[in-house]
Design a protein around this motif. Structure first.
Motif, mmCIF file in Angstrom:
data_model
loop_
_atom_site.group_PDB
_atom_site.id
_atom_site.type_symbol
_atom_site.label_atom_id
_atom_site.label_comp_id
_atom_site.label_asym_id
_atom_site.label_seq_id
_atom_site.Cartn_x
_atom_site.Cartn_y
_atom_site.Cartn_z
ATOM 1 N N PRO A 145 -14.594 -7.232 -26.431
ATOM 2 C CA PRO A 145 -13.622 -8.018 -27.210
ATOM 3 C C PRO A 145 -13.843 -7.945 -28.720
ATOM 4 C CG PRO A 145 -14.350 -9.267 -25.304
ATOM 5 C CD PRO A 145 -15.193 -8.029 -25.339
ATOM 6 N N VAL A 146 -15.104 -7.920 -29.147
ATOM 7 C CA VAL A 146 -15.373 -7.848 -30.590
ATOM 8 C C VAL A 146 -14.944 -6.489 -31.144
ATOM 9 C CG1 VAL A 146 -17.191 -7.839 -32.348
ATOM 10 C CG2 VAL A 146 -17.243 -9.536 -30.524
ATOM 11 N N VAL A 147 -15.151 -5.427 -30.380
ATOM 12 C CA VAL A 147 -14.743 -4.094 -30.823
ATOM 13 C C VAL A 147 -13.222 -4.016 -30.920
ATOM 14 C CG1 VAL A 147 -14.726 -1.637 -30.234
ATOM 15 C CG2 VAL A 147 -16.815 -2.980 -29.915
ATOM 16 N N LEU A 148 -12.538 -4.554 -29.925
ATOM 17 C CA LEU A 148 -11.070 -4.548 -29.955
ATOM 18 C C LEU A 148 -10.551 -5.351 -31.146
ATOM 19 C CD1 LEU A 148 -10.274 -5.048 -26.152
ATOM 20 C CD2 LEU A 148 -10.091 -2.931 -27.481
ATOM 21 N N ALA A 149 -11.157 -6.507 -31.396
ATOM 22 C CA ALA A 149 -10.745 -7.338 -32.523
ATOM 23 C C ALA A 149 -11.064 -6.656 -33.853
ATOM 24 C CB ALA A 149 -11.434 -8.700 -32.449
ATOM 25 N N TYR A 150 -12.185 -5.959 -33.911
ATOM 26 C CA TYR A 150 -12.577 -5.243 -35.116
ATOM 27 C C TYR A 150 -11.537 -4.180 -35.467
ATOM 28 C CZ TYR A 150 -15.389 -2.123 -38.094
ATOM 29 O OH TYR A 150 -15.842 -1.319 -39.126
ATOM 30 N N HIS A 151 -11.134 -3.391 -34.479
ATOM 31 C CA HIS A 151 -10.116 -2.370 -34.721
ATOM 32 C C HIS A 151 -8.800 -2.992 -35.178
ATOM 33 C CE1 HIS A 151 -12.799 0.465 -32.667
ATOM 34 N NE2 HIS A 151 -12.037 1.413 -33.130
ATOM 35 N N ARG A 152 -8.436 -4.086 -34.558
ATOM 36 C CA ARG A 152 -7.189 -4.759 -34.944
ATOM 37 C C ARG A 152 -7.258 -5.204 -36.405
ATOM 38 N NH1 ARG A 152 -7.391 -8.243 -31.378
ATOM 39 N NH2 ARG A 152 -6.240 -7.102 -29.790
ATOM 40 N N MET A 153 -8.399 -5.759 -36.803
ATOM 41 C CA MET A 153 -8.560 -6.220 -38.178
ATOM 42 C C MET A 153 -8.458 -5.049 -39.156
ATOM 43 S SD MET A 153 -11.796 -8.267 -39.908
ATOM 44 C CE MET A 153 -13.022 -7.070 -39.332
ATOM 45 N N VAL A 154 -9.131 -3.958 -38.861
ATOM 46 C CA VAL A 154 -9.164 -2.821 -39.782
ATOM 47 C C VAL A 154 -7.782 -2.183 -39.934
ATOM 48 C CG1 VAL A 154 -10.063 -0.485 -40.133
ATOM 49 C CG2 VAL A 154 -11.605 -2.313 -39.419
ATOM 50 N N TRP B 256 -7.642 2.922 -28.195
ATOM 51 C CA TRP B 256 -7.726 1.505 -28.539
ATOM 52 C C TRP B 256 -6.458 0.767 -28.113
ATOM 53 C CZ3 TRP B 256 -4.510 -1.376 -31.701
ATOM 54 C CH2 TRP B 256 -4.919 -2.711 -31.889
ATOM 55 N N SER B 257 -5.302 1.372 -28.365
ATOM 56 C CA SER B 257 -4.023 0.722 -28.043
ATOM 57 C C SER B 257 -3.900 0.443 -26.553
ATOM 58 C CB SER B 257 -2.846 1.591 -28.512
ATOM 59 O OG SER B 257 -2.840 1.720 -29.908
#
Length: 201
Positions: free
Chosen positions: A108-117, A171-172
């Motif tokens: 979840p943190v990796v997915l959220a990180y990509h979304r933020m970037v 990621w998507s």
């Protein structure tokens, strides 16, 4: 061998980045001032900027740690191995290891990180493009050791664009809630197809 001073620097750097990313994911990149990040990490603002030149680097250093990797992969390839084959092998190894850089990591943190970037802060994306440009130049430079400069530059741009498209696609699919094993099968097929197209071009 890494000295004690360097180990301490690495610990401080990681502590600052972890504090920053935690705060940014909780409240948004643009909503958290650097002074608050420094306080959370237990360092002064000048100390923070000694480790990270810009606010964006607090986030992107985890990607920046891979800077120069494509050039290194080509330079360190086994005798007789073609550059594209070495890059293909390295990307597939990244998929097998669920390296976040490949987009194939469902934490979840990796997915959220990509979304933020990629979707929440334009300044992060702009800074990331600077990193990408440096990687492209580095790869072109090492490729030019075995071909002409134009061919090397074109191939470097095509390879890195291909990897970005593949990673974003992975990621998507995960962000949509698809299970990792299913996405991994598609990711490997897509990578094989993409590198086959590069080889044929």
């Amino acid at each position: 061998m890494t000295g004690l001073r360097e180990l301490q620097r690495q610990r401080v750097r990681e502590a600052i980045s972890t504090a920053a990313i935690t705060l940014f994911l909780e409240r948004g990149f643009d909503e958290v001032p650097v002074t608050e990040v420094a306080a959370a990490a237990g360092v002064s603002k000048p100390t923070l900027f000694k480790y990270f030149p810009t606010k964006e680097d607090l986030v992107l250093h985890r990607i920046a740690d891979h800077l120069g990797e494509p050039a290194r992969v080509v330079r360190e390839r086994t005798p007789g191995e073609q550059p594209l084959e070495a890059l293909r092998r390295h990307f597939l190894d990244g998929l097998a290891g669920h390296d976040p850089v490949t987009g194939l990591n469902d934490h979840p943190v990796v997915l959220a990180y990509h979304r933020m970037v990629f979707f929440t802060a334009p300044s992060l994306l702009a800074r990331l493009h600077q990193y990408m440009a440096r990687d492209e130049e580095g790869l072109a430079e090492v490729l030019a050791e075995s071909t002409d400069e134009l061919t090397a530059a074109l191939l470097a741009g095509q390879v890195l664009a291909t990897q970005r498209v593949l990673a974003r696609r992975n990621w998507s699919m995960l962000a949509e809630g698809r299970p990792l094993p299913e996405v991994e099968l598609e990711a490997v097929r897509a990578a094989e197809l993409a590198f086959a197209m590069l080889t044929a071009s």
